[in-house]
Design an enzyme around this catalytic site. Structure first.
Site, PDB file in Angstrom:
ATOM      1  N   GLU A 109      33.081 -28.447  24.936  1.00  0.00           N
ATOM      2  CA  GLU A 109      33.189 -27.576  23.766  1.00  0.00           C
ATOM      3  C   GLU A 109      34.421 -26.674  23.854  1.00  0.00           C
ATOM      4  O   GLU A 109      35.090 -26.432  22.853  1.00  0.00           O
ATOM      5  CB  GLU A 109      31.915 -26.747  23.602  1.00  0.00           C
ATOM      6  CG  GLU A 109      30.705 -27.557  23.155  1.00  0.00           C
ATOM      7  CD  GLU A 109      30.912 -28.239  21.818  1.00  0.00           C
ATOM      8  OE1 GLU A 109      31.718 -27.740  20.993  1.00  0.00           O
ATOM      9  OE2 GLU A 109      30.299 -29.294  21.588  1.00  0.00           O
ATOM     10  N   TYR A 125      29.821 -20.065  17.744  1.00  0.00           N
ATOM     11  CA  TYR A 125      29.773 -21.519  17.683  1.00  0.00           C
ATOM     12  C   TYR A 125      29.422 -22.134  19.046  1.00  0.00           C
ATOM     13  O   TYR A 125      28.535 -22.981  19.147  1.00  0.00           O
ATOM     14  CB  TYR A 125      31.110 -22.110  17.196  1.00  0.00           C
ATOM     15  CG  TYR A 125      31.157 -23.588  17.488  1.00  0.00           C
ATOM     16  CD1 TYR A 125      30.476 -24.487  16.674  1.00  0.00           C
ATOM     17  CD2 TYR A 125      31.793 -24.076  18.634  1.00  0.00           C
ATOM     18  CE1 TYR A 125      30.442 -25.834  16.983  1.00  0.00           C
ATOM     19  CE2 TYR A 125      31.764 -25.424  18.942  1.00  0.00           C
ATOM     20  CZ  TYR A 125      31.093 -26.295  18.108  1.00  0.00           C
ATOM     21  OH  TYR A 125      31.036 -27.631  18.429  1.00  0.00           O
ATOM     22  N   ASP A 130      30.937 -26.197  13.063  1.00  0.00           N
ATOM     23  CA  ASP A 130      32.354 -26.372  13.348  1.00  0.00           C
ATOM     24  C   ASP A 130      33.055 -26.819  12.064  1.00  0.00           C
ATOM     25  O   ASP A 130      32.440 -26.929  10.996  1.00  0.00           O
ATOM     26  CB  ASP A 130      32.570 -27.351  14.495  1.00  0.00           C
ATOM     27  CG  ASP A 130      32.530 -28.803  14.058  1.00  0.00           C
ATOM     28  OD1 ASP A 130      31.816 -29.117  13.072  1.00  0.00           O
ATOM     29  OD2 ASP A 130      33.192 -29.646  14.699  1.00  0.00           O
ATOM     30  N   CYS A 187      33.798 -38.266   6.807  1.00  0.00           N
ATOM     31  CA  CYS A 187      34.120 -37.225   5.834  1.00  0.00           C
ATOM     32  C   CYS A 187      35.271 -36.374   6.370  1.00  0.00           C
ATOM     33  O   CYS A 187      35.144 -35.167   6.595  1.00  0.00           O
ATOM     34  CB  CYS A 187      32.886 -36.377   5.538  1.00  0.00           C
ATOM     35  SG  CYS A 187      33.049 -35.312   4.091  1.00  0.00           S
ATOM     36  N   CYS A 204      34.408 -42.593   1.764  1.00  0.00           N
ATOM     37  CA  CYS A 204      33.129 -42.456   1.055  1.00  0.00           C
ATOM     38  C   CYS A 204      32.338 -43.758   1.046  1.00  0.00           C
ATOM     39  O   CYS A 204      31.103 -43.736   0.999  1.00  0.00           O
ATOM     40  CB  CYS A 204      33.362 -41.965  -0.365  1.00  0.00           C
ATOM     41  SG  CYS A 204      34.088 -40.307  -0.464  1.00  0.00           S
ATOM     42  N   CYS A 222      29.984 -43.699   3.885  1.00  0.00           N
ATOM     43  CA  CYS A 222      29.182 -42.488   4.072  1.00  0.00           C
ATOM     44  C   CYS A 222      27.726 -42.743   3.706  1.00  0.00           C
ATOM     45  O   CYS A 222      27.431 -43.242   2.615  1.00  0.00           O
ATOM     46  CB  CYS A 222      29.739 -41.356   3.210  1.00  0.00           C
ATOM     47  SG  CYS A 222      28.790 -39.821   3.366  1.00  0.00           S
ATOM     48  N   CYS A 254      26.291 -37.062  -2.817  1.00  0.00           N
ATOM     49  CA  CYS A 254      27.330 -36.081  -2.498  1.00  0.00           C
ATOM     50  C   CYS A 254      27.804 -35.387  -3.775  1.00  0.00           C
ATOM     51  O   CYS A 254      28.323 -36.028  -4.698  1.00  0.00           O
ATOM     52  CB  CYS A 254      28.510 -36.771  -1.813  1.00  0.00           C
ATOM     53  SG  CYS A 254      29.941 -35.691  -1.553  1.00  0.00           S
TER      54      CYS A 254
END
Length: 321
Positions: free
Chosen positions: A66, A149, A167, A222, A229, A232, A238
């Site tokens: 991270e 975060y 994030d 995305c 798309c 997705c 969406c």
């Protein structure tokens, strides 16, 4: 940023209303049913096999990833991550080293203050928690260098807890799928936090899986540019796609420049110090950049940030304390 795969795992007339829900309506209402199952199923089939997602990575491996993945792509992080964990498999191993060694091992990942912060967190984990990364969110948040975060990400990805992990990738997915805009605000807002919490599954393990899956969807499908798309799993509901993909009309997106900036000069100065086995004279640093005012400003900034330690006689080294 990413998560370990060890965790388990009919649209309304107005898609944004159907997906968004409200916090008052409960965090696992219609919005969750529309999003969680398809996104998690997609993640089960398409998640990248990354070392920090494997069970053997443990909480320390997740934390290291991270820190490294902040503003740095996966392909640059992978070799440094592997070397880091081979050298410092536990926080205590890093804590007993000089902070300058963390800066040296950070290499060219960029934003090297992250190395100092990770070293500081390792020291605190060793002193306060017996060398084990704490599972309690508040204790994670109390560690030096750990923000909102990172605390949520470690608690969720390493320990399977229920937290909103926001994030850039997750924020973009929610902005498009739920809010109907191309990009989220430049800085995380209270409204985004409320929405992310409202969309969390009630079950802890499912919530942790959702956090990882929505992040991976933003990273692979995305994306900020050239979104796919057709691949997705939630394209049919969406809000942004169904609205005709209206172009961003908010504040200009912040681009990152590097060439000719103080960041580039700082990187060149640090590269000299990382490669040296002892203190470096000022003359060696002077050779890496032609413009003396900018070079001096960059060096002063490195000293002020604790990344470089000045010594008598015009010598410099990576910090020992």
């Amino acid at each position: 940023m990413t998560a370990p795969t060890k965790l388990p795992h009919s649209p309304a007339d107005h898609p944004a209303d159907a997906l968004a829900g409200t916090p008052d309506a409960g965090s696992d209402g219609a919005s969750g049913h529309l999003l969680h199952s398809p996104v998690i199923a997609w993640f089960d089939a398409h998640a990248r096999d990354l070392p920090w997602r494997r069970p053997e990575a443990g909480a320390w491996g997740v934390m290291v990833s991270e820190f490294m993945l902040q503003q740095t792509p996966v392909n640059r992080v992978l070799p440094v991550y592997e070397q880091w964990l081979a050298r410092w498999p536990r926080p205590a191993d890093l804590a007993q080293e000089a902070p300058g060694e963390a800066v040296r091992a950070w290499g060219r990942l960029g934003y090297p203050r992250r190395a100092l912060r990770l070293h500081g967190a390792a020291v605190a984990i060793t002193e306060r928690h017996g060398g084990d990364v704490p599972s309690d969110h508040a204790q994670l948040l109390a560690l030096p260098g750990i923000g909102e975060y990172t605390a949520a990400a470690v608690a969720s990805f390493a320990y399977g807890q229920r937290h909103a992990v926001l994030d850039t990738n997750v924020r973009r997915v929610l902005a498009r799928a739920v809010t109907g805009v191309q990009y989220p605000p430049n800085a995380t807002t209270a409204a985004e936090r409320r929405l992310a919490r409202a969309l969390l599954p009630e079950d802890e393990r499912t919530a942790a899986r959702w956090a990882a899956a929505s992040m991976e969807l933003g990273a692979l499908v995305c994306t900020a540019k050239n979104e796919a798309c057709h691949r997705c799993p939630i394209a049919a509901q969406c809000a942004w796609r169904l609205a005709g993909k209206p172009e961003h009309d908010g504040p200009p997106r912040r681009g990152q420049t590097y060439a000719g900036t103080d960041r580039q000069v700082r990187g060149k100065l640090l590269a000299v110090l990382r490669e040296a086995h002892g203190p470096v004279p000022q003359a060696d640093l002077d050779r890496v950049w032609h413009e003396p005012v900018q070079r001096a400003r960059a060096l002063d900034g490195l000293v002020a940030d604790g990344l470089v330690e000045p010594l008598p006689g015009g010598l410099y080294r990576l910090p020992l304390t």
